[in-house]
Write a protein that holds these residues in place. Structure first.
Motif, PDB file in Angstrom:
ATOM      1  N   ALA A 448       0.821  -1.212   0.000  1.00  0.00           N
ATOM      2  CA  ALA A 448       0.000   0.000   0.000  1.00  0.00           C
ATOM      3  C   ALA A 448       0.853   1.259   0.000  1.00  0.00           C
ATOM      4  CB  ALA A 448      -0.925   0.002   1.215  1.00  0.00           C
ATOM      5  N   VAL A 449       1.945   1.244   0.769  1.00  0.00           N
ATOM      6  CA  VAL A 449       2.859   2.394   0.843  1.00  0.00           C
ATOM      7  C   VAL A 449       4.282   1.871   0.850  1.00  0.00           C
ATOM      8  CG1 VAL A 449       1.228   3.883   2.076  1.00  0.00           C
ATOM      9  CG2 VAL A 449       2.755   2.397   3.363  1.00  0.00           C
ATOM     10  N   PRO A 450       5.252   2.669   0.422  1.00  0.00           N
ATOM     11  CA  PRO A 450       6.649   2.233   0.452  1.00  0.00           C
ATOM     12  C   PRO A 450       7.120   2.052   1.891  1.00  0.00           C
ATOM     13  CG  PRO A 450       6.367   4.142  -0.982  1.00  0.00           C
ATOM     14  CD  PRO A 450       5.105   4.004  -0.202  1.00  0.00           C
ATOM     15  N   PRO A 451       8.098   1.181   2.104  1.00  0.00           N
ATOM     16  CA  PRO A 451       8.650   1.021   3.457  1.00  0.00           C
ATOM     17  C   PRO A 451       9.399   2.284   3.888  1.00  0.00           C
ATOM     18  CG  PRO A 451       9.947  -0.204   1.859  1.00  0.00           C
ATOM     19  CD  PRO A 451       8.745   0.288   1.129  1.00  0.00           C
ATOM     20  N   LEU A 452       9.337   2.583   5.181  1.00  0.00           N
ATOM     21  CA  LEU A 452       9.920   3.829   5.676  1.00  0.00           C
ATOM     22  C   LEU A 452      11.437   3.874   5.544  1.00  0.00           C
ATOM     23  CD1 LEU A 452       7.820   4.365   8.936  1.00  0.00           C
ATOM     24  CD2 LEU A 452       7.705   5.693   6.832  1.00  0.00           C
ATOM     25  N   MET A 453      12.089   2.735   5.747  1.00  0.00           N
ATOM     26  CA  MET A 453      13.547   2.745   5.846  1.00  0.00           C
ATOM     27  C   MET A 453      14.255   2.394   4.540  1.00  0.00           C
ATOM     28  SD  MET A 453      14.219   3.762   8.870  1.00  0.00           S
ATOM     29  CE  MET A 453      15.929   3.291   9.130  1.00  0.00           C
ATOM     30  N   GLN A 454      13.532   2.318   3.421  1.00  0.00           N
ATOM     31  CA  GLN A 454      14.179   1.979   2.162  1.00  0.00           C
ATOM     32  C   GLN A 454      13.823   2.999   1.083  1.00  0.00           C
ATOM     33  OE1 GLN A 454      12.850  -2.406   2.773  1.00  0.00           O
ATOM     34  NE2 GLN A 454      14.515  -2.525   1.273  1.00  0.00           N
ATOM     35  N   LYS A 455      14.746   3.210   0.190  1.00  0.00           N
ATOM     36  CA  LYS A 455      14.548   4.170  -0.880  1.00  0.00           C
ATOM     37  C   LYS A 455      13.757   3.540  -2.015  1.00  0.00           C
ATOM     38  CE  LYS A 455      18.842   6.696   0.066  1.00  0.00           C
ATOM     39  NZ  LYS A 455      18.148   7.896   0.565  1.00  0.00           N
ATOM     40  N   ILE A 456      13.009   4.377  -2.729  1.00  0.00           N
ATOM     41  CA  ILE A 456      12.267   3.880  -3.889  1.00  0.00           C
ATOM     42  C   ILE A 456      12.912   4.417  -5.163  1.00  0.00           C
ATOM     43  CG2 ILE A 456      10.119   3.721  -2.589  1.00  0.00           C
ATOM     44  CD1 ILE A 456       9.169   6.243  -4.012  1.00  0.00           C
ATOM     45  N   GLN A 457      12.704   3.689  -6.250  1.00  0.00           N
ATOM     46  CA  GLN A 457      13.241   4.076  -7.551  1.00  0.00           C
ATOM     47  C   GLN A 457      12.096   4.118  -8.555  1.00  0.00           C
ATOM     48  OE1 GLN A 457      16.085   0.903  -8.045  1.00  0.00           O
ATOM     49  NE2 GLN A 457      17.766   2.099  -7.143  1.00  0.00           N
ATOM     50  N   VAL A 458      12.107   5.125  -9.405  1.00  0.00           N
ATOM     51  CA  VAL A 458      11.053   5.289 -10.404  1.00  0.00           C
ATOM     52  C   VAL A 458      11.669   5.210 -11.798  1.00  0.00           C
ATOM     53  CG1 VAL A 458       9.288   6.822 -11.331  1.00  0.00           C
ATOM     54  CG2 VAL A 458       9.663   6.705  -8.858  1.00  0.00           C
ATOM     55  N   ASP A 459      11.139   4.319 -12.614  1.00  0.00           N
ATOM     56  CA  ASP A 459      11.567   4.184 -14.000  1.00  0.00           C
ATOM     57  C   ASP A 459      10.397   4.620 -14.884  1.00  0.00           C
ATOM     58  OD1 ASP A 459      12.397   3.513 -16.519  1.00  0.00           O
ATOM     59  OD2 ASP A 459      12.998   1.457 -16.014  1.00  0.00           O
ATOM     60  N   HIS A 460      10.520   5.783 -15.525  1.00  0.00           N
ATOM     61  CA  HIS A 460       9.419   6.323 -16.322  1.00  0.00           C
ATOM     62  C   HIS A 460       9.175   5.524 -17.594  1.00  0.00           C
ATOM     63  CE1 HIS A 460       8.906   9.902 -13.821  1.00  0.00           C
ATOM     64  NE2 HIS A 460      10.232   9.956 -13.746  1.00  0.00           N
ATOM     65  N   ASN A 461      10.102   4.647 -17.958  1.00  0.00           N
ATOM     66  CA  ASN A 461       9.951   3.858 -19.172  1.00  0.00           C
ATOM     67  C   ASN A 461       9.398   2.460 -18.917  1.00  0.00           C
ATOM     68  OD1 ASN A 461      11.061   5.910 -20.859  1.00  0.00           O
ATOM     69  ND2 ASN A 461      13.105   5.341 -20.091  1.00  0.00           N
ATOM     70  N   SER A 462       9.149   2.138 -17.657  1.00  0.00           N
ATOM     71  CA  SER A 462       8.680   0.804 -17.328  1.00  0.00           C
ATOM     72  C   SER A 462       7.674   0.878 -16.192  1.00  0.00           C
ATOM     73  CB  SER A 462       9.869  -0.084 -16.919  1.00  0.00           C
ATOM     74  OG  SER A 462       9.432  -1.370 -16.555  1.00  0.00           O
ATOM     75  N   ARG A 463       6.639   0.041 -16.265  1.00  0.00           N
ATOM     76  CA  ARG A 463       5.628   0.039 -15.218  1.00  0.00           C
ATOM     77  C   ARG A 463       5.233  -1.399 -14.886  1.00  0.00           C
ATOM     78  NH1 ARG A 463       1.216   2.832 -12.559  1.00  0.00           N
ATOM     79  NH2 ARG A 463       0.469   1.188 -11.172  1.00  0.00           N
ATOM     80  N   ALA A 464       5.345  -1.757 -13.614  1.00  0.00           N
ATOM     81  CA  ALA A 464       4.884  -3.050 -13.127  1.00  0.00           C
ATOM     82  C   ALA A 464       3.617  -2.815 -12.305  1.00  0.00           C
ATOM     83  CB  ALA A 464       5.977  -3.709 -12.283  1.00  0.00           C
ATOM     84  N   THR A 465       3.310  -3.720 -11.387  1.00  0.00           N
ATOM     85  CA  THR A 465       2.106  -3.551 -10.563  1.00  0.00           C
ATOM     86  C   THR A 465       2.167  -2.259  -9.775  1.00  0.00           C
ATOM     87  OG1 THR A 465       1.947  -5.960 -10.356  1.00  0.00           O
ATOM     88  CG2 THR A 465       0.650  -4.633  -8.827  1.00  0.00           C
ATOM     89  N   LEU A 466       3.331  -1.975  -9.192  1.00  0.00           N
ATOM     90  CA  LEU A 466       3.543  -0.732  -8.452  1.00  0.00           C
ATOM     91  C   LEU A 466       4.226   0.292  -9.366  1.00  0.00           C
ATOM     92  CD1 LEU A 466       4.833  -2.150  -5.037  1.00  0.00           C
ATOM     93  CD2 LEU A 466       2.525  -1.371  -5.590  1.00  0.00           C
ATOM     94  N   PRO A 467       3.965   1.587  -9.148  1.00  0.00           N
ATOM     95  CA  PRO A 467       4.591   2.605  -9.990  1.00  0.00           C
ATOM     96  C   PRO A 467       6.034   2.907  -9.608  1.00  0.00           C
ATOM     97  CG  PRO A 467       3.165   3.650  -8.383  1.00  0.00           C
ATOM     98  CD  PRO A 467       2.977   2.163  -8.222  1.00  0.00           C
ATOM     99  N   TYR A 468       6.607   2.125  -8.740  1.00  0.00           N
ATOM    100  CA  TYR A 468       7.975   2.323  -8.301  1.00  0.00           C
ATOM    101  C   TYR A 468       8.565   0.971  -7.935  1.00  0.00           C
ATOM    102  CZ  TYR A 468       5.581   1.926  -3.822  1.00  0.00           C
ATOM    103  OH  TYR A 468       4.769   1.495  -2.794  1.00  0.00           O
ATOM    104  N   SER A 469       9.864   0.929  -7.769  1.00  0.00           N
ATOM    105  CA  SER A 469      10.510  -0.270  -7.257  1.00  0.00           C
ATOM    106  C   SER A 469      11.260   0.120  -5.993  1.00  0.00           C
ATOM    107  CB  SER A 469      11.505  -0.847  -8.294  1.00  0.00           C
ATOM    108  OG  SER A 469      12.509   0.097  -8.606  1.00  0.00           O
ATOM    109  N   ILE A 470      11.558  -0.859  -5.168  1.00  0.00           N
ATOM    110  CA  ILE A 470      12.223  -0.610  -3.896  1.00  0.00           C
ATOM    111  C   ILE A 470      13.669  -1.007  -4.020  1.00  0.00           C
ATOM    112  CG2 ILE A 470      12.246  -1.169  -1.438  1.00  0.00           C
ATOM    113  CD1 ILE A 470       9.261  -1.848  -1.746  1.00  0.00           C
ATOM    114  N   ALA A 471      14.542  -0.065  -3.730  1.00  0.00           N
ATOM    115  CA  ALA A 471      15.970  -0.337  -3.821  1.00  0.00           C
ATOM    116  C   ALA A 471      16.391  -1.366  -2.774  1.00  0.00           C
ATOM    117  CB  ALA A 471      16.769   0.957  -3.623  1.00  0.00           C
ATOM    118  N   LYS A 472      17.158  -2.339  -3.185  1.00  0.00           N
ATOM    119  CA  LYS A 472      17.630  -3.340  -2.247  1.00  0.00           C
ATOM    120  C   LYS A 472      18.705  -2.740  -1.367  1.00  0.00           C
ATOM    121  CE  LYS A 472      16.598  -7.277  -5.259  1.00  0.00           C
ATOM    122  NZ  LYS A 472      17.142  -8.480  -5.927  1.00  0.00           N
ATOM    123  N   SER A 473      18.549  -2.975  -0.051  1.00  0.00           N
ATOM    124  CA  SER A 473      19.514  -2.404   0.903  1.00  0.00           C
ATOM    125  C   SER A 473      20.782  -3.237   0.950  1.00  0.00           C
ATOM    126  CB  SER A 473      18.872  -2.343   2.274  1.00  0.00           C
ATOM    127  OG  SER A 473      18.394  -3.593   2.674  1.00  0.00           O
TER     128      SER A 473
END
Length: 473
Positions: A448-473
């Motif tokens: 529902a919402v991104p995790p608080l302690m991890q950064k998100i990444q947005v790829d304007h050329n690609s879309r999956a279920t979520l409009p962003y991906s979560i950077a692996k720590s």
């Protein structure tokens, strides 16, 4: 899952104090040096397996009682608080969190309370910017939350109250649920001169006591389990009032409101312990392999009363299976919760959308099952069912909730619900989290919402279920 190093100095010190023993005598009894015991009690060294075995043999205690309980719940609450972005640069290790929660529990409680106030302040600033002047204490924990935490950190078990309720239950011979209503009414009338009458005009009121006339008016349209419980609550008020008053006073609540709310909680606790007396309920639950519906019929109790009582089976020397229990409304709010298992519920936000408790609203009159795995690798048998509450009648409002109940997979064999499930196949387990805001999973399509302690990444050329991906720590 492997057990990490145990720093349980506070519990060892409390055990030694309970036996009125000096460090030298206590150390000699369990076969270690005084200096080693001193280091253990100050959490400078972990407890070894041989020391745990010696403690179990010499003092007849359950090892699991030393390695779990309040420490786990406090550690979970502290970990969630420190996952807030305001602590982004601290990078505290799991071992540091354990040391704080075990060595300085009061400091951990203070930090959790401060974080609760900060969150509440932030939320109210965002939504009430035009009326801040009307709130004198935005950062304070609410009385309800303070009482909720009181029960949470005492393991949802009040020993003195439980013993008193069980004693009275045995005196009244309440094991026969068919005669229970009559027996409770007779006790109130004969011992406390309270007359119980039926009031067909009570509307939504379940119980109404008039102290001037010593008359207790009961709603005749309430379910029998609800009716009996309300009689038990009235008995708690007149039979165990002094004990309840002392327990609430010793909790040192900050406000009178919290004190009064706690008394209600303790009265409810007494009523549940009276109708489902500990020793008999404990043995019957094991005999019926925790079949919730059979337990409900056997004790003339509702499913919620049965689940709640199972979550309180924490008596030293006679503990039940460590379970988790929660009540969730249709909006996903957790309105009642406790966990003696490693699974701890989020203190903020809603429950994981992949958890079967939400599905319960779609499946009436049926207990549904789920095998689930949390991000830490722990696995659980999860049960859920929908319940309705109300005083009956077409025009009366009905409250609908989902009950969530279960245990760690190592205890699943004690539940009849596990019999035809494949507990060994990894594919059988649904990956769930505590709540989206602190869940570490990067590939969850229901987030529902991104995790608080991890950064998100947005790829304007690609879309999956979520409009962003979560950077692996």
């Amino acid at each position: 899952m492997a057990i990490g190093k145990l720093y349980i100095g506070r519990k060892i010190r409390e055990l030694r104090d309970a036996h009125k023993s000096t460090q030298s005598k206590f150390a000699e009894r369990i076969g270690i040096s005084t200096s080693y015991l001193n280091q253990i009690e100050n959490n400078q060294r972990p407890v070894s397996a041989s020391v745990l075995v010696a403690l179990a043999e010499k003092f007849e205690i359950n090892i699991s009682e030393l390695s779990s309980g309040e420490g786990d719940r406090l550690l979970s609450a502290l970990s969630e608080a420190l996952n807030d972005p305001i602590f982004d640069n601290l990078n505290m290790t799991a071992q540091e969190l354990k040391l704080v929660s075990q060595s300085a529990p009061n400091m951990a409680h203070a930090l959790i309370r401060a974080h609760q106030g900060f969150r509440r302040n932030s939320e109210q600033l965002a939504s009430l910017s035009d009326s801040l002047g009307r709130s004198a204490s935005l950062a304070e924990t609410t009385p309800f939350e303070e009482v909720r935490d009181f029960f949470h950190f005492v393991d949802n078990y009040i020993h003195a109250l439980d013993i008193e309720a069980e004693k009275l239950s045995q005196e009244l011979q309440l094991e026969n649920s068919d005669r229970r209503y009559t027996q409770l009414c007779q006790f109130l009338e004969q011992k406390h001169q309270i007359q119980v009458v039926s009031d067909k005009d009570s509307g939504e009121i379940l119980r109404q006591f008039d102290p001037l006339t010593s008359t207790l008016r009961m709603n005749p349209y309430a379910a029998p389990s609800t009716r009996d419980f309300q009689l038990g609550l009235q008995i708690a008020q007149v039979h165990a009032s002094e004990l309840i008053e002392n327990i609430a006073k010793n909790a040192n609540f900050r406000t009178q409101e919290a004190f009064e709310i706690c008394k209600i909680g303790l009265q409810n606790y007494f009523a549940g312990a009276l109708l489902l007396p500990y020793t008999f309920f404990h043995s019957t639950a094991a005999e019926l392999r925790h079949d919730l519906e059979l337990l409900s019929v056997r004790f003339g109790a509702s499913l919620e009363q049965v689940c709640h009582r199972l979550s309180t089976l924490q008596r030293p020397g006679l503990k039940g299976v460590p379970v988790f229990f929660a009540r969730v409304d249709r909006a996903g709010n957790i309105t009642k919760r406790h966990s003696a298992a490693r699974l701890q519920f989020a203190r903020f936000g809603s429950a994981c959308p992949l958890w079967n408790v939400h599905e319960a609203f779609e499946t009436h009159d049926r207990i549904i099952r789920q095998l689930a795995e949390t991000p830490d690798g722990a696995r659980y048998l999860c049960l859920a069912t929908q319940i309705s509450k109300g005083t009956g009648g077409f025009s009366r409002p009905q409250q609908r909730y989902a009950l969530a109940f279960g245990c760690e997979i190592s205890y699943a064999h004690t539940f009849i619900y596990s019999d035809d499930l494949d507990l060994s196949a990894r594919a059988s387990f649904t990956p769930i989290g505590v709540s989206c805001r602190i869940c570490e999973r990067t590939q969850c399509p229901q987030r529902a919402v991104p995790p608080l302690m991890q950064k998100i990444q947005v790829d304007h050329n690609s879309r999956a279920t979520l409009p962003y991906s979560i950077a692996k720590s």
